[in-house]
Design an enzyme around this catalytic site. Structure first.
Site, PDB file in Angstrom:
ATOM      1  N   ASP A 172       0.588  -1.338   0.052  1.00 29.93           N
ATOM      2  CA  ASP A 172      -0.144  -0.327   0.111  1.00 29.93           C
ATOM      3  C   ASP A 172       0.987   1.320  -0.130  1.00 29.93           C
ATOM      4  O   ASP A 172       2.170   1.276   0.924  1.00 29.93           O
ATOM      5  CB  ASP A 172      -0.513   0.101   1.169  1.00 29.93           C
TER       6      ASP A 172
ATOM      7  N   HIS B 125      -7.581  10.687   4.171  1.00 28.33           N
ATOM      8  CA  HIS B 125      -6.767   9.712   5.472  1.00 28.33           C
ATOM      9  C   HIS B 125      -7.316  10.146   6.278  1.00 28.33           C
ATOM     10  O   HIS B 125      -7.241  11.221   7.311  1.00 28.33           O
ATOM     11  CB  HIS B 125      -5.290   9.620   5.031  1.00 28.33           C
TER      12      HIS B 125
HETATM   13 ZN   LIG Z   1      -4.179   5.602   0.881  1.00 30.08          ZN
END
Ligand SMILES: [Zn+2]
Length: 290
Positions: A82, A187
């Site tokens: 990620d 986020h």
């Molecule tokens: Zn992200």
């Protein structure tokens, strides 16, 4: 039916109209909690490890843990790097066994993002690995609660949002397998209620034909998730909520007992991760899809 390519998992989600959770798992406890949840719900899942978490678990060690857990699972699991920060780390991740990599070129000028992402796709596809690209920026507001590079950006800065026409050009030129885009999520922890630009999302999904990835899935409502899935989201990145809820659970358990051992903490962590992941899987509509 253990380790499967991310492309396959996303193809099924896109065809049937649900989203697969991509859960950041920085250690064995997190990976086990996520897999236990997926097996309990008979749901496909993606186990991922973010480059920002390499300081807790280096990539090679994480790869061993995640691949082992995925291989012994009773449901389809894909393993993804990620937010890979560079071409080099994405290559290293594939060498370590990750069969899907996300390259986050969204902080670069457009042409640089295209060049970086398409070069990676050439290598990845040769190896049978999938690539997730990012266009438009999913901000990480200051004091957002999740670590990583914080932004000065505010949630509703629409200039960071993904442009649908640009996304179509990006998809065609890079040949990516999935696209992370920005349409109102951030986020970390939401400091104000997000308002998603679903029209924009729908247009991006339609023009690119790609499975769309939502970053910043913690703290949205069931309605937000359902609407996003209806408009093209097939993969939802989820971490902040799960990490906070688990720490809170462990803290409560510790304070409630006179004496605890480390193995208690380990087991509580797995239990809390499993319960939070189960509720996420249900919200994403992926229960019973495995
Ligand atoms: Zn992200």
């Amino acid at each position: 039916m253990p380790l499967v390519p991310m492309q396959e998992i996303l193809k099924d989600a896109k065809e049937k109209g649900y989203a697969v959770g991509s859960f950041n798992s920085i250690d064995l406890q997190m990976a086990r909690g996520v897999i236990e949840a997926a097996e309990a719900e008979r749901a496909p899942v993606i186990l991922c490890h973010a480059e920002v978490h390499f300081k807790y678990t280096p990539m090679e060690k994480a790869a061993n843990i995640l691949l082992h857990e995925a291989s012994s699972a009773k449901v389809p699991v894909a393993v993804l790097l990620d937010h890979g920060k560079s071409f080099e780390s994405a290559i290293k991740a594939m060498y370590a066994g990750f069969q899907a990599v996300m390259i986050d070129g969204s902080q670069f000028p457009y042409e640089e993002n295209v060049r970086l992402t398409s070069e990676l796709v050439k290598v990845a596809h040769t190896l049978g690995a999938a690539v997730e690209g990012e266009l438009g920026r999913v901000a990480r507001p200051r004091s957002g609660g999740a670590e990583g590079q914080e932004d000065d950006a505010v949630i509703r800065d629409t200039s960071l949002y993904t442009e649908p026409e640009m996304a179509a050009d990006f998809a065609e030129r890079t040949e990516i397998d999935a696209l992370a885009c920005s349409f109102g999520t951030v986020h970390g922890v939401y400091l104000e209620k997000p308002k998603l630009d679903l029209k924009r999302l729908n247009r991006i999904a339609e023009l690119t034909g790609l499975p769309i990835v939502m970053h910043g899935g913690s703290g949205l409502s069931q309605e937000d998730f359902s609407d996003s899935i209806k408009n093209g989201v097939c993969k939802i990145n989820y971490y902040t909520n799960m990490a906070l809820a688990t720490a809170e659970y462990v803290k409560t358990k510790l304070l409630s007992q006179e004496r605890a051992f480390y193995h208690d903490i380990s087991q509580w962590s797995i239990d809390a991760i499993r319960e939070d992941t189960i509720s996420a899987i249900r919200m994403f509509g992926s229960s019973g899809r495995a």
